[in-house]
Every structure is written in structure tokens, then in C-alpha cells.
Design a protein around this motif. Structure first.
Motif, PDB file in Angstrom:
ATOM      1  N   SER A  69      50.443  25.052  36.328  1.00  0.00           N
ATOM      2  CA  SER A  69      50.838  26.021  36.316  1.00  0.00           C
ATOM      3  C   SER A  69      50.815  26.843  34.990  1.00  0.00           C
ATOM      4  CB  SER A  69      52.344  26.311  36.724  1.00  0.00           C
ATOM      5  OG  SER A  69      52.612  25.741  37.862  1.00  0.00           O
ATOM      6  N   VAL A  70      50.458  28.110  34.627  1.00  0.00           N
ATOM      7  CA  VAL A  70      50.309  28.493  33.370  1.00  0.00           C
ATOM      8  C   VAL A  70      50.963  29.901  33.184  1.00  0.00           C
ATOM      9  CG1 VAL A  70      47.992  29.561  33.881  1.00  0.00           C
ATOM     10  CG2 VAL A  70      48.624  29.037  31.376  1.00  0.00           C
ATOM     11  N   TYR A  71      51.538  29.983  32.009  1.00  0.00           N
ATOM     12  CA  TYR A  71      52.216  31.010  31.503  1.00  0.00           C
ATOM     13  C   TYR A  71      51.835  31.658  30.091  1.00  0.00           C
ATOM     14  CZ  TYR A  71      55.774  34.342  29.624  1.00  0.00           C
ATOM     15  OH  TYR A  71      56.351  35.058  29.203  1.00  0.00           O
ATOM     16  N   ASP A  72      51.483  32.677  29.852  1.00  0.00           N
ATOM     17  CA  ASP A  72      51.362  33.371  28.572  1.00  0.00           C
ATOM     18  C   ASP A  72      51.852  34.596  28.578  1.00  0.00           C
ATOM     19  OD1 ASP A  72      48.879  33.124  26.064  1.00  0.00           O
ATOM     20  OD2 ASP A  72      49.530  34.893  26.626  1.00  0.00           O
ATOM     21  N   PRO A  73      52.685  35.085  27.389  1.00  0.00           N
ATOM     22  CA  PRO A  73      53.350  36.328  27.317  1.00  0.00           C
ATOM     23  C   PRO A  73      52.454  37.360  27.449  1.00  0.00           C
ATOM     24  CG  PRO A  73      53.702  35.013  25.413  1.00  0.00           C
ATOM     25  CD  PRO A  73      52.617  34.355  26.283  1.00  0.00           C
ATOM     26  N   GLN A  74      50.983  37.428  27.221  1.00  0.00           N
ATOM     27  CA  GLN A  74      50.108  38.586  27.072  1.00  0.00           C
ATOM     28  C   GLN A  74      48.901  38.432  27.674  1.00  0.00           C
ATOM     29  OE1 GLN A  74      50.880  41.677  26.217  1.00  0.00           O
ATOM     30  NE2 GLN A  74      53.092  41.198  25.171  1.00  0.00           N
ATOM     31  N   ALA A  75      48.246  37.141  27.593  1.00  0.00           N
ATOM     32  CA  ALA A  75      46.867  36.927  27.910  1.00  0.00           C
ATOM     33  C   ALA A  75      46.627  36.644  29.610  1.00  0.00           C
ATOM     34  CB  ALA A  75      46.438  35.956  27.085  1.00  0.00           C
ATOM     35  N   ILE A  76      47.506  36.702  30.354  1.00  0.00           N
ATOM     36  CA  ILE A  76      47.212  36.374  31.679  1.00  0.00           C
ATOM     37  C   ILE A  76      46.028  37.090  32.448  1.00  0.00           C
ATOM     38  CG2 ILE A  76      48.187  36.164  33.942  1.00  0.00           C
ATOM     39  CD1 ILE A  76      50.411  34.620  33.059  1.00  0.00           C
ATOM     40  N   ASN A  77      46.098  38.539  32.193  1.00  0.00           N
ATOM     41  CA  ASN A  77      45.246  39.428  32.821  1.00  0.00           C
ATOM     42  C   ASN A  77      43.754  39.011  32.497  1.00  0.00           C
ATOM     43  OD1 ASN A  77      47.274  40.644  34.323  1.00  0.00           O
ATOM     44  ND2 ASN A  77      47.414  42.476  32.880  1.00  0.00           N
ATOM     45  N   GLU A  78      43.676  38.989  30.931  1.00  0.00           N
ATOM     46  CA  GLU A  78      42.352  38.430  30.282  1.00  0.00           C
ATOM     47  C   GLU A  78      41.783  37.364  31.028  1.00  0.00           C
ATOM     48  OE1 GLU A  78      40.379  40.283  28.529  1.00  0.00           O
ATOM     49  OE2 GLU A  78      42.100  41.848  28.861  1.00  0.00           O
ATOM     50  N   ALA A  79      42.773  36.097  31.197  1.00  0.00           N
ATOM     51  CA  ALA A  79      42.412  34.878  31.456  1.00  0.00           C
ATOM     52  C   ALA A  79      41.945  34.727  32.914  1.00  0.00           C
ATOM     53  CB  ALA A  79      43.653  33.941  31.334  1.00  0.00           C
ATOM     54  N   LYS A  80      42.552  35.605  33.904  1.00  0.00           N
ATOM     55  CA  LYS A  80      42.485  35.795  35.285  1.00  0.00           C
ATOM     56  C   LYS A  80      41.088  36.232  35.524  1.00  0.00           C
ATOM     57  CE  LYS A  80      46.966  36.750  37.547  1.00  0.00           C
ATOM     58  NZ  LYS A  80      47.857  37.580  37.911  1.00  0.00           N
ATOM     59  N   LYS A  81      40.498  37.243  34.555  1.00  0.00           N
ATOM     60  CA  LYS A  81      39.061  37.673  34.622  1.00  0.00           C
ATOM     61  C   LYS A  81      38.032  36.444  34.696  1.00  0.00           C
ATOM     62  CE  LYS A  81      40.201  41.970  32.391  1.00  0.00           C
ATOM     63  NZ  LYS A  81      40.233  42.622  31.187  1.00  0.00           N
ATOM     64  N   LYS A  82      38.651  35.461  33.847  1.00  0.00           N
ATOM     65  CA  LYS A  82      37.585  34.373  33.340  1.00  0.00           C
ATOM     66  C   LYS A  82      37.949  32.917  34.165  1.00  0.00           C
ATOM     67  CE  LYS A  82      36.473  36.143  28.929  1.00  0.00           C
ATOM     68  NZ  LYS A  82      36.463  35.999  27.695  1.00  0.00           N
ATOM     69  N   ILE A  83      39.149  32.681  34.394  1.00  0.00           N
ATOM     70  CA  ILE A  83      39.352  31.405  35.021  1.00  0.00           C
ATOM     71  C   ILE A  83      39.890  31.414  36.309  1.00  0.00           C
ATOM     72  CG2 ILE A  83      39.989  28.893  34.731  1.00  0.00           C
ATOM     73  CD1 ILE A  83      40.793  29.817  31.643  1.00  0.00           C
ATOM     74  N   SER A  84      39.551  30.852  37.648  1.00  0.00           N
ATOM     75  CA  SER A  84      40.278  30.716  38.456  1.00  0.00           C
ATOM     76  C   SER A  84      39.864  29.386  39.309  1.00  0.00           C
ATOM     77  CB  SER A  84      40.077  32.046  39.653  1.00  0.00           C
ATOM     78  OG  SER A  84      38.579  31.789  40.001  1.00  0.00           O
ATOM     79  N   HIS A  85      40.854  28.866  39.986  1.00  0.00           N
ATOM     80  CA  HIS A  85      40.619  27.236  40.414  1.00  0.00           C
ATOM     81  C   HIS A  85      41.817  27.075  41.554  1.00  0.00           C
ATOM     82  CE1 HIS A  85      40.392  22.978  40.563  1.00  0.00           C
ATOM     83  NE2 HIS A  85      39.426  23.019  39.651  1.00  0.00           N
ATOM     84  N   LYS A  86      41.283  26.307  42.546  1.00  0.00           N
ATOM     85  CA  LYS A  86      42.281  26.087  43.451  1.00  0.00           C
ATOM     86  C   LYS A  86      43.717  25.554  42.985  1.00  0.00           C
ATOM     87  CE  LYS A  86      40.275  21.963  45.234  1.00  0.00           C
ATOM     88  NZ  LYS A  86      40.689  20.927  44.446  1.00  0.00           N
ATOM     89  N   ASN A  87      43.523  24.697  42.180  1.00  0.00           N
ATOM     90  CA  ASN A  87      44.843  24.000  41.451  1.00  0.00           C
ATOM     91  C   ASN A  87      45.485  24.588  40.283  1.00  0.00           C
ATOM     92  OD1 ASN A  87      44.413  21.946  43.195  1.00  0.00           O
ATOM     93  ND2 ASN A  87      43.570  20.590  41.536  1.00  0.00           N
ATOM     94  N   LEU A  88      45.077  25.897  40.325  1.00  0.00           N
ATOM     95  CA  LEU A  88      45.688  26.789  39.098  1.00  0.00           C
ATOM     96  C   LEU A  88      46.593  27.922  39.719  1.00  0.00           C
ATOM     97  CD1 LEU A  88      45.802  27.766  36.087  1.00  0.00           C
ATOM     98  CD2 LEU A  88      43.869  28.940  36.417  1.00  0.00           C
ATOM     99  N   THR A  89      47.755  28.079  39.140  1.00  0.00           N
ATOM    100  CA  THR A  89      48.799  29.166  39.279  1.00  0.00           C
ATOM    101  C   THR A  89      49.127  29.644  38.056  1.00  0.00           C
ATOM    102  OG1 THR A  89      49.400  27.751  40.989  1.00  0.00           O
ATOM    103  CG2 THR A  89      50.705  29.719  40.770  1.00  0.00           C
ATOM    104  N   TYR A  90      48.850  31.098  38.200  1.00  0.00           N
ATOM    105  CA  TYR A  90      49.411  31.870  36.944  1.00  0.00           C
ATOM    106  C   TYR A  90      50.784  32.399  37.393  1.00  0.00           C
ATOM    107  CZ  TYR A  90      44.276  32.258  35.129  1.00  0.00           C
ATOM    108  OH  TYR A  90      43.253  32.325  34.817  1.00  0.00           O
ATOM    109  N   ILE A  91      51.672  32.046  36.241  1.00  0.00           N
ATOM    110  CA  ILE A  91      53.162  32.563  36.389  1.00  0.00           C
ATOM    111  C   ILE A  91      53.487  33.687  35.711  1.00  0.00           C
ATOM    112  CG2 ILE A  91      55.429  31.582  36.246  1.00  0.00           C
ATOM    113  CD1 ILE A  91      53.944  29.930  38.289  1.00  0.00           C
ATOM    114  N   ASP A  92      54.305  34.595  35.927  1.00  0.00           N
ATOM    115  CA  ASP A  92      54.773  35.608  35.411  1.00  0.00           C
ATOM    116  C   ASP A  92      55.929  35.676  34.433  1.00  0.00           C
ATOM    117  OD1 ASP A  92      52.561  37.184  36.470  1.00  0.00           O
ATOM    118  OD2 ASP A  92      53.847  37.838  37.926  1.00  0.00           O
ATOM    119  N   ASN A  93      56.602  34.550  34.698  1.00  0.00           N
ATOM    120  CA  ASN A  93      58.021  34.440  33.833  1.00  0.00           C
ATOM    121  C   ASN A  93      58.072  32.994  33.321  1.00  0.00           C
ATOM    122  OD1 ASN A  93      60.667  34.131  33.270  1.00  0.00           O
ATOM    123  ND2 ASN A  93      61.376  35.707  34.885  1.00  0.00           N
ATOM    124  N   ILE A  94      58.278  33.060  32.498  1.00  0.00           N
ATOM    125  CA  ILE A  94      58.188  31.576  31.734  1.00  0.00           C
ATOM    126  C   ILE A  94      59.100  30.484  32.372  1.00  0.00           C
ATOM    127  CG2 ILE A  94      60.163  32.102  29.764  1.00  0.00           C
ATOM    128  CD1 ILE A  94      58.570  29.965  28.108  1.00  0.00           C
TER     129      ILE A  94
END
Ligand SMILES: NC(=O)c1ccc[n+]([C@@H]2O[C@H](COP(=O)([O-])OP(=O)(O)OC[C@H]3O[C@@H](n4cnc5c(N)ncnc54)[C@H](O)[C@@H]3O)[C@@H](O)[C@H]2O)c1
Length: 476
Positions: free
Chosen positions: A393-418
Motif C-alpha cells: 500500500s503506498v501513500y505520497d502527498p503529491q506524486a500519486i497521480n504521476e506514479a499511477k501513470k507509470k506503475i500498476s500491479h495487482k499487489n499494489l494499492t494507492y492510498i489517498d490518506n496517510i
């Protein structure tokens, strides 16, 4: 050579209109600050979408404080975002080139954007113009541009070239543009050199009148605010030089900083063999004023849109003269392998088999204060632990949208709130040193975790305090 000078700026104070070509981190920041310093500034970019966003009074990337300067620039009509070279160049007496200079596969620098922008300038110029080359380029690029100018030049028009590399750091781009610690102006024509210095002095005059209110506090969040007070007077920070020295200063500076980082990271590998603490060792050596403390914090290594490509460019340039810059080759190797050293540390906490172990990863951007994930070591570490079967599970205050364009994986969840990132984790991996992660109260989430392990990939967490909460801790 550095010279003692007094420059008479009185002739240059009123008539300036500037074009900044390339509205990215460097160009948009420069254009916004110039316009706030009272100079009519065209921000020219070939990307309609970017210009569309800037016209609305904001940036299309995250940079603390920048939006406010863009908004004010647009409101005062001093900042004019445009895709139209003709209007911009024909109304300007100075044009800054701030386009990207990415790496080619062999590490050489791709100068296509630079040469295209020069061509567009030359196709539209109708009166005397100073072209200030600000993109980071290999030595000799200025001479190639001068050749283009000579070939195109209408002999009735004077076009002069200046090289003035940029040193701003993403995350503190606004601060660094307002309070640069050095201003390099390289060129042969003294009058043009002085005119460019006069432009920078306008920014310095603006800097002197800045009010340190809440907004500025925010813009300077990731900057060393003390630096603005301790800066030498403007003219002591100006270094006049020739074109080639100016070009070389920039890449040499970044290469040297990369060396410092890789040196600290080598020492951290040595410290792994004994009980020495790398941070204490670095503190000890950094207290020597000849060495200095900055860029000696061991961690995941350097990334971003500049260091990796600038070091590669320097090595490639040296090789083109059959000179092997071995010390830089080694710095790159250390940086490339540091992520594996980090994984060996994670294994010390979780055991050899990482498969199905759950990580809460903090940070994706290559450093705090930016949404930029280009060559981010944090994002690289994410990929490597996913490769090893971890569930992240990953959280970043600003970079999630940029990272989503580059990394996706079945074991990866982007989280909006720390607060939600730690649930059922076996380990916290701090990969980018955002203040939010340093200041976070980890006592509040210990119950949410499966087991309490903490890997500090950036040397920013207080080891004693985190251990008091029951965490097993490892850093560099
Ligand atoms: N980002 C940094 O921290 C930093 C710091 C110092 C120096 N630099 C150097 O400054 C240069 C620019 O870097 P950046 O990070 O601002 O790049 P960037 O990619 O953020 O911005 C470059 C902009 O130039 C535009 N562009 C490309 N071709 C163009 C053309 N022909 N005409 C007009 N616009 C064009 C692109 O659309 C883009 O918006 C690079 O050489 C970089 O190495 C960057």
C-alpha cells in the motif's frame, strides 16, 4: 575568472520584455517570478494543454508557492502564457531557453528540444535579441547554437548568445529563483552579459521587498529559510565567465553532488559491517567546514530529472574525448545498486522471503516537495519489492497521480490518506522524506499493523523514539 566589478545598470531598467521558452519546472518558475518582479514575460511552450492550465492562473505540476506567483502574474497582465512564438519573440529583447534535455540511450544528451527552440526563435526574430541558454547542456552546445545563429542571421539584427545555467531544486524552485546562491552568466559580449545581470538584479530587488508572511512560509517549506538572510550581496553572487565554462559549471556541480551522495552511501555499506552509525560518521566529517554536511545523508540514492541524466551526460562527454571519468562511473554504480542494499536491510527485519509480506510504503516522488517521479529511487524500490512478491500500500502527498501513470500491479494499492496506508502491514518503508512522514505520530497506527517494523530509507526518523513505540528499526 571571478572579477570585482560595478555594473552600470541605468540603461537597462525600463525597456525589458522577456520570453521564456519552455514552461516547465525551470521556465515556468522563472517566468512567474520575472513577471512578479515587474517584467513583462511571455511563457512560451509548444504544449497547448500546459499553456491552457497556466492561463487559468496555476501550474500543471506541484511546486510549493508557484501557483500564487502565476496567479498574480496573470492578474497583473505581466505574465503572458502562449504557444505563439511570433508574438512572444517579436515583442521581446531577451529570450531564455528552458526546454528539456533528456538522456539518449547511450547517456548522451538529447538536444533536439534546444535546437528546435533556437530554430523557432530564429524564424520569428525581427529585432535585436539576447538568447539566454538555461537548459543543462554539454560543453560546446553554445558554439553549435552560435553557428545556427550565424547561418540564419539577418545581418541587420544582432543576436547574442549567453549561457546561464539554472541551479534551482524542485520543491524549492520558487525560493531558489528568488534567492539564488550564485548566478552564472557566460558570454563574450559584455553589453549582453550586463543586460542579463540587470534582469537578474530585478529579481534581487524584488527579493529584498518580499514579505515573509504565511504564503512565503509555504513557498519556502522545503528550503533553508536562513539562507535567504545569509546570502552575500547580489554582485558577489554573480560569476561572469565564458560560454563553455558556464556550460561545464552546471554539469560539474551536479556530478560533484552525486559523488557526495554515493560516497555517503558507500560509507553506509561499510558501517553495515560494524557497529558504527553512518549518520554519526557523516555528522562527524561534515562538521569540517572543508567538507560540509549537505548531501552526505545516506539513503536510497539520487534520482529525478537532473542528476542521473547530468552525470550520464558528463561521463558521455568525457568518453567522447577518450577520457574515462571513472570516479563518476563508480558513483552511478553505487547509486544503481543502493536499492538492493535497501532490500537487504528490509530482509533483516522481515526474513529472506518477502513474498506476501505487506508493506506500507511512504513516498513515491524522487524527493520531498515535488510530484516528480522521474528516475525516483522510491518508485524504483517499489518496483523491486513488488518483483519480490510483496503486497504494497503506498501513500505520497503529491506524486500519486504521476506514479499511477507509470506503475500498476495487482499487489499494489494507492492510498489517498496517510492514516489508511498502514492497515495490516508487516513493515513501514519510508522512501521519500516528506515532512508529513517525519512529523507523523506513529503511536496512533501501531494497532493497525500486523507487526511493528520500520525501515527508514532516508535517515530522517528518530531511532530511539520509534523504538520506544515497539518498532524494530533499521536505517542506513
Ligand atoms: N527541473 C529541475 O530541477 C532543473 C534544475 C536545473 C536545471 N534544469 C534543466 O533545465 C532544463 C528544463 O528542465 P525542466 O525540468 O524545466 O523541464 P520540463 O520538462 O519540466 O519543461 C520543459 C518544457 O519545455 C517544453 N518544450 C519542449 N520543446 C519546446 C519547444 N521547442 N518550444 C517551447 N517549449 C518546448 C515542454 O513542453 C516542457 O513544458 C533541462 O535542461 C534541465 O536539465 C532542471
Amino acid at each position: 575568472m571571478r572579477q570585482e566589478r560595478v555594473v552600470d545598470l541605468s540603461n537597462f531598467n525600463n525597456t525589458l520584455t522577456v520570453s521564456v521558452i519552455g514552461a516547465g519546472y525551470v521556465g515556468l518558475t522563472l517566468a512567474a517570478i520575472l513577471s512578479n518582479a515587474g517584467i513583462k514575460t511571455y511563457a512560451v511552450d509548444v504544449d497547448k494543454n500546459k499553456i491552457g492550465v497556466i492561463k487559468k492562473g496555476k501550474s500543471y505540476f506541484f511546486e510549493p508557492g508557484l501557483d500564487e506567483f502565476i496567479k498574480k502574474g496573470i492578474k497583473s497582465e505581466k505574465l503572458i502564457p502562449t504557444t505563439n512564438y511570433k508574438t512572444a519573440i517579436q515583442n521581446s529583447d531577451t529570450a531564455f531557453i528552458c526546454v528539456g534535455t533528456p538522456s539518449n540511450f547511450d547517456g548522451s544528451v538529447n538536444l533536439d528540444f534546444v535546437f528546435k527552440s533556437v530554430k523557432s526563435i530564429l524564424e520569428n526574430v525581427k529585432s535585436d535579441l539576447i538568447v539566454v541558454q538555461k537548459s543543462t547542456v554539454p560543453v560546446g552546445t553554445g558554439e553549435r547554437i552560435k553557428k545556427m545563429i550565424d547561418e540564419y542571421d539577418n545581418k541587420e539584427i544582432n543576436i547574442d548568445l549567453i549561457s546561464s545555467p539554472e541551479f534551482l531544486r524542485e520543491g524549492s524552485a520558487v525560493f531558489d529563483t528568488i534567492f539564488p546562491d550564485r548566478i552564472i552568466v557566460g558570454g563574450n559580449n559584455k553589453k549582453s552579459v550586463k543586460k542579463v545581470i540587470a534582469l537578474y538584479e530585478k529579481i534581487d530587488n524584488f527579493a529584498k521587498n518580499i514579505k515573509h508572511n504565511n504564503f512565503m512560509e509555504y513557498a519556502f517549506l522545503y528550503s533553508n529559510k536562513k539562507r535567504s538572510k545569509n546570502l552575500a550581496p547580489f554582485f558577489e553572487r554573480v560569476i561572469e565567465t565564458d560560454l563553455e565554462s558556464a556550460e561545464l559549471i552546471k554539469v560539474t556541480a551536479n556530478s560533484f553532488l552525486a559523488l557526495k551522495i554515493s560516497f555517503a552511501n558507500s560509507v553506509s555499506r561499510l558501517c553495515a559491517q560494524n557497529k558504527a552509525k553512518t549518520a554519526d560518521v557523516m555528522d562527524g566529517i561534515g562538521s569540517d567546514h572543508r567538507i560540509g554536511k549537505s548531501f552526505l545523508t545516506p539513503g536510497l540514492g539520487y534520482g529525478g530529472g537532473c542528476f542521473p541524466k547530468d552525470v550520464a551526460g558528463m561521463i558521455n562527454y568525457a568518453n567522447s574525448y577518450n577520457f574515462s571519468f571513472n570516479i563518476l562511473d563508480e558513483a552511478v554504480k553505487i547509486n544503481e545498486t543502493q536499492v538492493y542494499f535497501a532490500i537487504s536491510k528490509i530482509k533483516k527485519l522481515l526474513g529472506e522471503n518477502l513474498r506476501n509480506k505487506k508493506a506500507a510504503l511512504l513516498g513515491l516522488s524522487y524527493k520531498p516537495g515535488t510530484s516528480d517521479v522521474r528516475k525516483s529511487q522510491s518508485s524504483r524500490l517499489l518496483r523491486k519489492i513488488l518483483d519480490r512478491g510483496m503486497i504494497v500500500s503506498v501513500y505520497d502527498p503529491q506524486a500519486i497521480n504521476e506514479a499511477k501513470k507509470k506503475i500498476s500491479h495487482k499487489n499494489l494499492t494507492y492510498i489517498d490518506n496517510i492514516k489508511d496506508v498502514f492497515r495490516k502491514s508487516d513493515i513501514i518503508i519510508l522512501a521519500t522524506e516528506w515532512n508529513e512522514f517525519v512529523d507523523f505520530d506513529y503511536s496512533k497506527i501501531t494497532k493497525d499493523m500486523n507487526s511493528l517494523n520500520f525501515f527508514d530509507g532516508r535517515g530522517v526518523i528518530n531511532e530511539d523514539k520509534i523504538k520506544e513505540l515497539g518498532f524494530n528499526f533499521i536505517g542506513f
